[in-house]
Motif scaffolding. Structure first.
Motif, mmCIF file in Angstrom:
data_model
loop_
_atom_site.group_PDB
_atom_site.id
_atom_site.type_symbol
_atom_site.label_atom_id
_atom_site.label_comp_id
_atom_site.label_asym_id
_atom_site.label_seq_id
_atom_site.Cartn_x
_atom_site.Cartn_y
_atom_site.Cartn_z
ATOM 1 N N HIS A 143 0.769 -1.240 0.035
ATOM 2 C CA HIS A 143 -0.088 -0.174 -0.042
ATOM 3 C C HIS A 143 0.663 1.425 0.086
ATOM 4 C CE1 HIS A 143 -3.667 -2.587 0.596
ATOM 5 N NE2 HIS A 143 -2.917 -3.107 1.473
ATOM 6 N N GLY A 144 1.909 1.304 -0.861
ATOM 7 C CA GLY A 144 2.622 2.419 -0.847
ATOM 8 C C GLY A 144 3.747 2.592 -0.036
ATOM 9 N N ILE A 145 3.950 1.732 0.973
ATOM 10 C CA ILE A 145 5.044 1.908 1.810
ATOM 11 C C ILE A 145 6.308 0.959 1.401
ATOM 12 C CG2 ILE A 145 5.781 1.132 4.287
ATOM 13 C CD1 ILE A 145 2.884 1.254 4.859
ATOM 14 N N ASN A 146 7.405 1.628 1.205
ATOM 15 C CA ASN A 146 8.565 0.796 0.922
ATOM 16 C C ASN A 146 9.140 -0.126 1.874
ATOM 17 O OD1 ASN A 146 10.859 0.656 -1.026
ATOM 18 N ND2 ASN A 146 11.908 1.738 0.359
ATOM 19 N N VAL A 147 9.105 -1.220 1.857
ATOM 20 C CA VAL A 147 9.630 -2.398 2.758
ATOM 21 C C VAL A 147 10.940 -2.907 2.209
ATOM 22 C CG1 VAL A 147 9.214 -4.365 3.673
ATOM 23 C CG2 VAL A 147 7.250 -2.842 3.537
ATOM 24 N N ALA A 148 11.955 -2.906 2.836
ATOM 25 C CA ALA A 148 13.201 -3.323 2.553
ATOM 26 C C ALA A 148 13.908 -4.307 3.426
ATOM 27 C CB ALA A 148 14.206 -2.179 2.503
ATOM 28 N N LEU A 149 14.694 -5.182 2.977
ATOM 29 C CA LEU A 149 15.427 -6.060 4.091
ATOM 30 C C LEU A 149 16.652 -5.781 3.789
ATOM 31 C CD1 LEU A 149 13.679 -9.770 3.192
ATOM 32 C CD2 LEU A 149 13.567 -8.436 5.452
ATOM 33 N N GLY A 150 17.564 -5.972 5.029
ATOM 34 C CA GLY A 150 18.968 -5.530 5.031
ATOM 35 C C GLY A 150 19.468 -6.414 6.247
ATOM 36 N N ASP A 181 7.927 -14.251 -3.527
ATOM 37 C CA ASP A 181 9.247 -14.451 -3.764
ATOM 38 C C ASP A 181 9.955 -13.239 -4.625
ATOM 39 O OD1 ASP A 181 9.382 -16.649 -2.046
ATOM 40 O OD2 ASP A 181 9.538 -18.049 -3.811
ATOM 41 N N GLN A 182 9.158 -12.856 -5.613
ATOM 42 C CA GLN A 182 9.557 -11.613 -6.206
ATOM 43 C C GLN A 182 9.449 -10.352 -5.482
ATOM 44 O OE1 GLN A 182 7.395 -10.630 -9.986
ATOM 45 N NE2 GLN A 182 8.198 -8.541 -9.969
ATOM 46 N N ALA A 183 8.360 -10.290 -4.671
ATOM 47 C CA ALA A 183 8.377 -9.030 -3.620
ATOM 48 C C ALA A 183 9.443 -9.308 -2.767
ATOM 49 C CB ALA A 183 7.056 -8.704 -2.922
ATOM 50 N N LEU A 184 9.888 -10.135 -2.298
ATOM 51 C CA LEU A 184 11.119 -10.478 -1.232
ATOM 52 C C LEU A 184 12.239 -9.970 -1.845
ATOM 53 C CD1 LEU A 184 10.397 -13.766 0.726
ATOM 54 C CD2 LEU A 184 10.425 -11.547 1.500
ATOM 55 N N ALA A 185 12.578 -10.469 -3.304
ATOM 56 C CA ALA A 185 13.725 -10.011 -3.820
ATOM 57 C C ALA A 185 13.714 -8.474 -4.165
ATOM 58 C CB ALA A 185 13.633 -10.820 -5.316
ATOM 59 N N GLU A 186 12.697 -7.766 -4.435
ATOM 60 C CA GLU A 186 12.630 -6.563 -4.496
ATOM 61 C C GLU A 186 13.001 -5.890 -3.224
ATOM 62 O OE1 GLU A 186 8.666 -5.823 -6.100
ATOM 63 O OE2 GLU A 186 9.429 -6.449 -8.178
ATOM 64 N N MET A 187 12.602 -6.462 -2.049
ATOM 65 C CA MET A 187 12.912 -5.650 -0.794
ATOM 66 C C MET A 187 14.334 -5.644 -0.429
ATOM 67 S SD MET A 187 10.268 -7.538 1.627
ATOM 68 C CE MET A 187 8.366 -7.442 1.552
ATOM 69 N N VAL A 188 15.291 -6.586 -1.273
ATOM 70 C CA VAL A 188 16.844 -6.655 -1.080
ATOM 71 C C VAL A 188 17.617 -5.854 -2.118
ATOM 72 C CG1 VAL A 188 16.894 -8.544 0.343
ATOM 73 C CG2 VAL A 188 17.068 -8.899 -2.118
ATOM 74 N N ASN A 244 13.894 -1.860 -3.474
ATOM 75 C CA ASN A 244 13.364 -1.305 -2.358
ATOM 76 C C ASN A 244 14.603 -0.880 -1.581
ATOM 77 O OD1 ASN A 244 11.061 -1.885 -3.484
ATOM 78 N ND2 ASN A 244 10.279 -3.168 -1.992
ATOM 79 N N ALA A 245 15.558 -1.645 -1.315
ATOM 80 C CA ALA A 245 16.726 -1.335 -0.231
ATOM 81 C C ALA A 245 17.366 -0.117 -0.792
ATOM 82 C CB ALA A 245 17.853 -2.222 -0.373
ATOM 83 N N TYR A 246 17.476 0.296 -2.076
ATOM 84 C CA TYR A 246 18.181 1.299 -2.704
ATOM 85 C C TYR A 246 17.096 2.439 -2.615
ATOM 86 C CZ TYR A 246 21.912 -1.195 -4.719
ATOM 87 O OH TYR A 246 23.067 -2.214 -4.660
ATOM 88 N N LYS A 247 15.939 2.334 -2.650
ATOM 89 C CA LYS A 247 14.992 3.301 -2.327
ATOM 90 C C LYS A 247 15.167 3.940 -0.926
ATOM 91 C CE LYS A 247 11.427 2.142 -5.717
ATOM 92 N NZ LYS A 247 10.199 1.470 -6.052
ATOM 93 N N ALA A 248 15.155 2.961 -0.051
ATOM 94 C CA ALA A 248 15.442 3.145 1.295
ATOM 95 C C ALA A 248 16.555 4.089 1.637
ATOM 96 C CB ALA A 248 15.362 1.724 2.351
ATOM 97 N N MET A 249 17.869 3.881 0.949
ATOM 98 C CA MET A 249 18.748 4.420 1.269
ATOM 99 C C MET A 249 18.903 5.811 0.217
ATOM 100 S SD MET A 249 21.708 1.535 1.432
ATOM 101 C CE MET A 249 21.300 0.859 -0.034
#
Length: 159
Positions: free
Chosen positions: A2-9, A53-60, A63-68
């Protein structure tokens, strides 16, 4: 989400994981365990089932680059972005664990031994000898960066 950027690191590790590949597997396991519970609300079940699994891949990656706040530099395979790539071998063990569903599943279930190549800013930094040799711009006679090397030598790299 819902528009929230979720990243894993891997900037902290309450999970006790060794690396980002472990974080992906822990996230997948948690989601699957939650989905197996019978007492989830329909809304919660729907939200969890959307974490593919695609969403998880995007999180690393993206999405991680968006968070940074460096999404304009990296996080995509594109000529205008840094050439940061990881090549995962689809080993027999990896295919069995991932169910060979998608390349994203192969990443989520990959082990450290499945990493064939890591390229950062166009430079091969880690991997097996054959992959590093194939990815080297010098061995491919390229002068315009790894993304152009990969594109212009796609056939040679896939052999």
């Amino acid at each position: 989400a819902h528009g929230i950027n979720v990243a894993l690191g891997t900037d902290w590790s309450p999970t006790g994981s060794k690396n980002l590949l472990d974080e992906l597997k822990i996230a997948r396991r948690y989601i699957d365990q939650e989905l197996d519970k019978g007492n989830l609300s329909a809304r919660h079940r729907k939200a969890l089932s959307e974490i593919t699994d695609q969403a998880l891949a995007e999180m690393v990656t993206e999405n991680a680059y968006k968070a940074m706040n460096i999404f304009h530099l990296a996080g995509k395979v594109d000529p205008n972005y840094q050439a940061d790539l990881t090549l995962i071998a689809r080993s027999a063990t990896n295919r069995k664990k991932s169910g060979a569903k998608t390349p994203y599943s192969a990443l989520v279930y990959a082990e450290q031994s499945d990493v064939s190549l890591v390229v950062v800013k166009g430079q091969p930094l880690y991997g097996d000898t054959a992959s590093i040799s194939k990815a080297s711009c010098q061995s491919l006679n390229c002068t315009k960066g790894i993304e152009n090397c990969l594109e212009s030598n796609r056939e040679k790299l896939s052999s």
